[in-house]
Scaffold this motif. Structure first.
Motif, PDB file in Angstrom:
ATOM      1  N   SER A 139       0.818  -1.210   0.000  1.00 38.04           N
ATOM      2  CA  SER A 139       0.000   0.000   0.000  1.00 38.04           C
ATOM      3  C   SER A 139       0.862   1.275   0.000  1.00 38.04           C
ATOM      4  O   SER A 139       0.370   2.359  -0.284  1.00 38.04           O
ATOM      5  N   TYR A 140       2.161   1.152   0.312  1.00 37.91           N
ATOM      6  CA  TYR A 140       3.014   2.347   0.371  1.00 37.91           C
ATOM      7  C   TYR A 140       4.368   2.045  -0.263  1.00 37.91           C
ATOM      8  O   TYR A 140       4.986   1.020   0.020  1.00 37.91           O
ATOM      9  N   SER A 141       4.822   2.950  -1.135  1.00 38.74           N
ATOM     10  CA  SER A 141       6.125   2.820  -1.770  1.00 38.74           C
ATOM     11  C   SER A 141       6.850   4.160  -1.647  1.00 38.74           C
ATOM     12  O   SER A 141       6.451   5.142  -2.274  1.00 38.74           O
ATOM     13  N   PRO A 142       7.892   4.263  -0.794  1.00 40.53           N
ATOM     14  CA  PRO A 142       8.575   5.535  -0.605  1.00 40.53           C
ATOM     15  C   PRO A 142       9.254   5.981  -1.902  1.00 40.53           C
ATOM     16  O   PRO A 142       9.779   5.155  -2.659  1.00 40.53           O
ATOM     17  N   PRO A 143       9.230   7.278  -2.175  1.00 37.40           N
ATOM     18  CA  PRO A 143       9.831   7.796  -3.417  1.00 37.40           C
ATOM     19  C   PRO A 143      11.360   7.759  -3.348  1.00 37.40           C
ATOM     20  O   PRO A 143      11.942   7.744  -2.252  1.00 37.40           O
ATOM     21  N   PRO A 144      12.025   7.747  -4.488  1.00 34.80           N
ATOM     22  CA  PRO A 144      13.487   7.853  -4.493  1.00 34.80           C
ATOM     23  C   PRO A 144      13.913   9.185  -3.864  1.00 34.80           C
ATOM     24  O   PRO A 144      13.155  10.146  -3.828  1.00 34.80           O
ATOM     25  N   TYR A 145      15.117   9.263  -3.372  1.00 35.87           N
ATOM     26  CA  TYR A 145      15.598  10.491  -2.740  1.00 35.87           C
ATOM     27  C   TYR A 145      17.009  10.809  -3.223  1.00 35.87           C
ATOM     28  O   TYR A 145      17.782   9.930  -3.614  1.00 35.87           O
ATOM     29  N   THR A 146      17.317  12.094  -3.201  1.00 37.46           N
ATOM     30  CA  THR A 146      18.644  12.597  -3.570  1.00 37.46           C
ATOM     31  C   THR A 146      18.982  13.765  -2.655  1.00 37.46           C
ATOM     32  O   THR A 146      18.176  14.675  -2.482  1.00 37.46           O
ATOM     33  N   THR A 147      20.145  13.738  -2.058  1.00 35.95           N
ATOM     34  CA  THR A 147      20.606  14.845  -1.229  1.00 35.95           C
ATOM     35  C   THR A 147      22.016  15.236  -1.657  1.00 35.95           C
ATOM     36  O   THR A 147      22.815  14.398  -2.066  1.00 35.95           O
ATOM     37  N   MET A 148      22.307  16.532  -1.556  1.00 37.12           N
ATOM     38  CA  MET A 148      23.625  17.037  -1.927  1.00 37.12           C
ATOM     39  C   MET A 148      24.073  18.058  -0.892  1.00 37.12           C
ATOM     40  O   MET A 148      23.267  18.859  -0.400  1.00 37.12           O
ATOM     41  N   SER A 149      25.361  18.037  -0.558  1.00 37.14           N
ATOM     42  CA  SER A 149      25.913  19.005   0.383  1.00 37.14           C
ATOM     43  C   SER A 149      27.292  19.452  -0.106  1.00 37.14           C
ATOM     44  O   SER A 149      28.039  18.670  -0.701  1.00 37.14           O
ATOM     45  N   LYS A 150      27.601  20.718   0.182  1.00 35.56           N
ATOM     46  CA  LYS A 150      28.902  21.288  -0.178  1.00 35.56           C
ATOM     47  C   LYS A 150      29.387  22.143   0.980  1.00 35.56           C
ATOM     48  O   LYS A 150      28.601  22.731   1.709  1.00 35.56           O
TER      49      LYS A 150
END
Length: 229
Positions: A154-165
């Motif tokens: 019933s639930y599928s978490p979305p893909p994620y992307t994080t970036m830090s500098k």
């Protein structure tokens, strides 16, 4: 004829080919080292790799305060780039991380050296060197992941992307003992080979952030040349 040749050879062998190492002489030195290393660990489901490129260039001017005893000043340029990749897969979870770190800086130094003659035109020297400078660094990190949940869920978490500098700067102090071989191809020109050495490094003048290293690995040897003035 043979006697004449022998007399000439003996006369040449008695000449002071190393006059540039006498008191009052000046020697300009240039040296450097470039190193590239790659490491890989793990398997497809848990894999990490890194690549490091390192460049060190140095220039110095030494004055002989006594025969074979040199006091000098110099400047080193330090540059390094490190890239890391990490991939992790656990059942239906997958994540990848990529990090790049770049550092560079100029490090002025002073040194005291002593040259010991081994054989004709070949010297073994030891240098006590003190350097200080500021190292500037810049890093960036990219993390991406996804969870492959079965379609009937019933639930599928979305893909994620994080970036830090970020960028930062540190004070770097080091003290080194450096053995070196120098071969003079002429009275004023020599080739040198730095053989690694013993180093104490301190960051931001904090004793808790200091370390000792002993490294005679040929991959880290410095090659250069000297010019007597």
């Amino acid at each position: 004829m043979k006697k004449t040749v022998l007399i000439v050879l003996l006369s040449l062998s008695s000449l002071n080919l190393f006059s540039q190492l006498n008191k009052g002489k000046t020697v300009v030195s240039l040296d450097g080292n470039y190193l590239k290393t790659n490491t890989e660990n793990g398997v497809t489901s848990n894999y990490n790799a890194s690549q490091v490129k390192n460049l060190n260039l140095g220039a110095s001017v030494g004055y002989f305060i006594a025969d074979r005893i040199e006091l000098g000043i110099g400047l080193n340029y330090y540059w390094e780039k490190e890239s890391r990749t990490n991939k992790l897969m656990i059942t239906d979870f997958y994540q990848a991380e990529v990090m790049d770190l770049k550092s560079n800086g100029f490090l002025p130094h002073i040194y005291l050296g002593y040259y010991y003659p081994i054989v004709n035109r070949l010297y073994l020297s030891g240098k006590l060197k003190f350097g200080y400078g500021k190292i500037k660094s810049e890093y960036s990190t990219l993390i991406a992941g996804r969870s492959n949940i079965p379609s009937e869920s019933s639930y599928s978490p979305p893909p994620y992307t994080t970036m830090s500098k970020d960028t930062y700067e540190v004070d770097l102090f080091n003290a080194e003992i450096i053995p070196e071989l120098t071969w003079f191809i002429s009275p004023k020109v020599g080739l040198s080979l730095g053989l690694g050495g013993v180093k104490h490094t301190m960051i931001d003048w904090e004793t808790d952030n200091s370390s000792w290293s002993v490294n005679f690995d040929p991959a880290y040897w410095n090659f250069g040349f000297k010019i007597g003035l």
